[in-house]
Each structure stands twice: as structure tokens, then as C-alpha cells.
Design an enzyme around this catalytic site. Structure first.
Site, PDB file in Angstrom:
ATOM      1  N   GLY A  56       4.845  -1.831  -2.277  1.00 48.00           N
ATOM      2  CA  GLY A  56       3.674  -2.627  -1.934  1.00 48.00           C
ATOM      3  C   GLY A  56       4.074  -4.098  -1.939  1.00 48.00           C
ATOM      4  O   GLY A  56       4.728  -4.569  -2.891  1.00 48.00           O
ATOM      5  N   ALA A  57       3.663  -4.821  -0.876  1.00 42.30           N
ATOM      6  CA  ALA A  57       4.194  -6.173  -0.654  1.00 42.30           C
ATOM      7  C   ALA A  57       4.045  -7.123  -1.858  1.00 42.30           C
ATOM      8  O   ALA A  57       5.010  -7.767  -2.274  1.00 42.30           O
ATOM      9  CB  ALA A  57       3.525  -6.768   0.580  1.00 42.30           C
ATOM     10  N   ARG A 106      14.571  -4.557   0.854  1.00 42.16           N
ATOM     11  CA  ARG A 106      13.558  -4.028   1.779  1.00 42.16           C
ATOM     12  C   ARG A 106      13.229  -5.110   2.810  1.00 42.16           C
ATOM     13  O   ARG A 106      12.884  -6.234   2.440  1.00 42.16           O
ATOM     14  CB  ARG A 106      12.294  -3.581   1.023  1.00 42.16           C
ATOM     15  CG  ARG A 106      12.590  -2.395   0.089  1.00 42.16           C
ATOM     16  CD  ARG A 106      11.353  -1.628  -0.273  1.00 42.16           C
ATOM     17  NE  ARG A 106      10.796  -0.896   0.852  1.00 42.16           N
ATOM     18  CZ  ARG A 106       9.603  -0.307   0.826  1.00 42.16           C
ATOM     19  NH1 ARG A 106       8.839  -0.394  -0.256  1.00 42.16           N
ATOM     20  NH2 ARG A 106       9.153   0.362   1.866  1.00 42.16           N
ATOM     21  N   GLN A 111       1.615   7.730  -0.304  1.00 41.81           N
ATOM     22  CA  GLN A 111       1.068   6.695  -1.194  1.00 41.81           C
ATOM     23  C   GLN A 111      -0.453   6.797  -1.313  1.00 41.81           C
ATOM     24  O   GLN A 111      -1.038   6.386  -2.320  1.00 41.81           O
ATOM     25  CB  GLN A 111       1.427   5.288  -0.691  1.00 41.81           C
ATOM     26  CG  GLN A 111       2.885   4.929  -0.797  1.00 41.81           C
ATOM     27  CD  GLN A 111       3.636   5.204   0.483  1.00 41.81           C
ATOM     28  OE1 GLN A 111       3.293   6.122   1.221  1.00 41.81           O
ATOM     29  NE2 GLN A 111       4.665   4.435   0.767  1.00 41.81           N
ATOM     30  N   ASP A 127       2.043  -5.672   5.081  1.00 41.57           N
ATOM     31  CA  ASP A 127       3.312  -6.067   4.468  1.00 41.57           C
ATOM     32  C   ASP A 127       3.829  -7.377   5.050  1.00 41.57           C
ATOM     33  O   ASP A 127       4.679  -8.028   4.451  1.00 41.57           O
ATOM     34  CB  ASP A 127       4.334  -4.945   4.668  1.00 41.57           C
ATOM     35  CG  ASP A 127       3.839  -3.690   3.977  1.00 41.57           C
ATOM     36  OD1 ASP A 127       4.105  -3.535   2.780  1.00 41.57           O
ATOM     37  OD2 ASP A 127       3.135  -2.887   4.616  1.00 41.57           O
TER      38      ASP A 127
END
Ligand code: MRU
Length: 374
Positions: free
Chosen positions: A55-56, A97, A210, A251
Site C-alpha cells: 500500500g502506497a 517497488r 488484498q 499508488d
């Protein structure tokens, strides 16, 4: 947010400890709640890459804490070597990422702050306080996203008295994806806490699930009514008037309003447009990319290991807490695992930020964040 009645954040430092921090290890939820201690830059990088945290916002806050560890580790070297070593560690963390822009945002903010200090030990001290500051900001921004997004749900409730407002969400943009509150879920929690009846359609969100694993767990902890659906259900629900509103997280969102989010978000936006269902995206300002104009062409899309598609894990015994992995794809078939897609701004009804709600276009976004006007 509370877990079994006890308040938690997704990342934190204990007052008395130095050179380490703690995270909720999300890989085991919803079946096991585990806290992991991170002591080295390598451990932090692995936690981000292998999705102990995801998660960002959460990735950004963990990267900020990882930079504190990096500075702490490099403190022993002297002068130039310190800077070189720190930059190498920053690059290593940034490579974990590619899509969530909060990662690079938090790392460069830390680099600037650490390297502007007069001494190495001041740099490490500063990094600790900046990590804390980034976590506190993230929690406060998400809290404000909740306050700014709540009236959207409130208005729908006034127009549809006597029934819950049905909100569809994709992936996990809840408090686990941030430090606290979440982005897409913050308005939902705020509305629920204010007594507005809500019901959430939770996309399971293949391949990592998720939605089914994390969003559903969070909503359960908070007592919010919800139903988990397979990813392809949204269009059918919208056609049948069973969705009042879509809220997703993101994101990376360009300053022109193109939204990168978990794979499958674009299809939800297309279905929402066709059925005149409002499609909102909730984000803190740390998720804007102020450099990129064209999201479809320019946002890097992460491709992850094919095993995430061809294997699935879960409980074989409902009363246990140990998961089993099973293969679900014909052996020998190629699989592709694109983790994100981009929803063009024309499909987005509005962006819910910590400063208020704006249209998904350059003028409206920059009016809310004038410090980023070129
Ligand atoms: O691959 P993940 O789990 O890190 O995915 C990112 C997300 O959590 C979602 O795309 C989410 O909707 C974005 S909001 C932080």
C-alpha cells in the site's frame, strides 16, 4: 485503528529502542496477526519487496523508517563515505517497488534532510524524527481525507433515505495501506462512525487478494457491514443499481489526474462511467507525481512473479491459522502478473485529498496544491 480493541499503526518505533522499528506483517492476515521488528536496511527492503507491508502510504512510511536505519548503520563511516553509502542504500530501497510514488517521495525527503545536517550523528538523529513526522503526517492526512469524503456519502444518504449506501472498493486502500485510517476507507469509516448506514462491496482483488484478506479484515475489526465479491462482479452490480459510489485508492496519480491503482481498477472505472456511478479516488498529496503528465504512457507498471497468479494460499482447516499453498493453473502455461493499471482522468469523478475534493484535472489539482505550479 484498533485490532481486537487495541490501537495500532502499521509502522512505529518504540520510544526506548534505537536502530529498529516495528511493522504489522500483513502477509499472515486475516488468519494471524504478527508484528515484525526491522533492524537492517536489507530487512526493510525485503519487507517492502515481499509485501510484509504494502500500500502506497505504508510503503512510504516504512521507507522513511528504513532511511533512519540506513543512516544509523552508516554513522560509523566518515565524511564522503557516509554520503556514498547512504545514497547506495537509498537507491537499493527505491528499487524494491516501482509504481507507488510514495516510496521515492519519502526516500528523497529523508536524503535531503539527513545530508543537510552538519554532522553524521545529527543526520541519524534527524532521520529518526523525519520518519516519525512522515508517519504522523500520513495518519493526519488520511484522517482529513475521511472528513472531506464523508459529505459525499452523506449527500447520497439524504437522497436515498431508509437504506444503506452501497460503496464498491478495490484492493486495500484501508489503514493497512497507510499508517492509519486509510484513503478510500477513511470516508467510509467517518460516515459509519457518524451513524450513516453504509455497506461496502469488497473486490477480492486477485492475485494477492488484498480485498478478501485485508479490507474485509479491517472492516470486520471496525464493524462496517460488507460483502466480498469476485473481481468481475462490479459491472453486474452497477447495472442493477446496487452500487451508489466507487471509492478506490491510488499508488500514483499524475498532476493531470491519471490514476495508477491495483490491476482491475480501470475496468471498474469503465463500468462506473457506463452506469453513471460516481467514481472517486482518495489520496494524500504524497501520492501525486508532480513530474508526469501522461499516466498511461509514463507511469511504470510493476510486473510481479507469476507464482502469485499460479499459486494460491489459504486455510485448509477453517479452525486453524496455518496456510497451505495450492497450484491453480494448468502446469506449463505461461502466466503474466501486471500489478497495476492506469485509469485515465476522464473516468474519474473527483479526487479526495487532505485539502479537499477536486476534479481530476491539472487546473483543479494545482489550485488545491499551488506550491506545485511550475
Ligand atoms: O500491491 P499493493 O498491495 O502494494 O497495492 C497497492 C495498493 O494497496 C492498492 O493499489 C491501493 O488501492 C492503493 S492505496 C494505497
Amino acid at each position: 485503528m484498533k485490532v481486537n480493541g487495541r490501537p495500532y499503526r502499521t509502522v512505529w518505533m518504540d520510544d526506548e529502542s534505537t536502530g529498529e522499528f516495528k511493522i504489522i506483517d500483513q502477509r499472515w492476515l486475516p488468519f494471524r496477526f504478527e508484528v515484525e521488528t526491522i533492524r537492517t536496511t536489507e530487512e526493510a527492503a525485503a519487507a517492502i519487496k515481499d509485501m510484509h507491508v504494502r500500500g502506497a502510504g505504508c510503503i512510504g512510511a516504512v521507507a522513511a523508517h528504513a532511511m533512519y536505519i540506513a543512516a544509523f548503520e552508516s554513522e560509523k563511516s566518515a565524511g564522503k563515505i557516509f554520503e556514498e553509502e547512504l545514497r547506495q542504500k537509498a537507491d537499493f530501497l527505491a528499487s524494491t517497488r516501482p509504481t507507488a510514488v510514495n516510496l521515492q517521495w519519502a526516500i528523497s525527503r529523508q536524503l535531503d534532510e539527513i545530508l543537510s545536517q552538519d554532522s553524521i550523528s545529527d543526520g541519524a538523529k534527524k532521520a529518526r524524527s523525519v520518519a516519525q513526522q512522515i508517519a504522523d503526517e500520513d495518519a493526519e492526512w488520511c484522517n482529513r481525507i475521511g472528513q472531506h469524503g464523508k459529505p459525499i456519502i452523506e449527500d447520497l444518504a439524504k437522497k436515498n433515505p431508509g437504506r444503506p449506501i452501497n460503496i464498491l472498493t478495490h484492493c486495500n486502500a484501508g489503514w493497512l495501506a497507510f499508517v492509519d485510517h486509510g484513503s478510500a476507507t477513511a470516508p467510509i469509516y467517518a460516515a459509519h462512525d457518524a451513524g450513516i448506514p453504509v455497506h461496502v462491496w469488497v473486490d477480492e482483488t486477485r492475485p494477492r487478494n488484498q480485498g478478501a484478506r485485508l479490507t474485509a479484515w479491517e472492516l470486520n475489526q471496525h464493524g462496517v457491514p460488507h460483502t466480498v465479491i469476485v473481481d468481475n462482479t462490479g459491472g453486474h452490480l452497477m447495472q442493477n443499481g446496487m452500487v451508489d459510489l466507487v471509492i478506490t485508492g491510488t499508488d500514483r496519480t499524475t498532476y493531470t489526474g491519471d490514476v495508477a491503482n491495483k490491476i482491475g481498477t480501470y475496468l471498474k472505472a469503465l463500468a462506473a462511467k457506463d452506469n453513471e456511478v460516481p467514481f472517486y479516488v482518495a489520496l494524500p498529496s504524497s501520492t501525486f507525481d508532480w513530474q508526469i503528465r501522461d499516466g498511461v504512457k509514463e507511469i511504470p507498471i510493476e510486473k510481479r512473479d507469476g507464482d502469485e497468479v499460479s499459486m494460491m494460499s489459504g486455510l485448509s482447516d477453517r479452525s486453524g491459522d496455518r496456510e497451505t499453498e495450492v497450484a491453480i493453473v494448468s502446469p506449463g502455461s505461461e502466466v503474466a502478473n501486471y500489478a497495476f493499471d492506469v485509469t485515465p482522468s476522464r473516468l474519474v469523478t473527483g479526487l479526495i485529498t487532505e485539502r479537499g475534493v477536486c476534479d481530476a484535472n491539472e487546473t483543479s489539482i494545482l489550485n488545491l496544491f499551488p506550491e506545485h505550479k511550475k
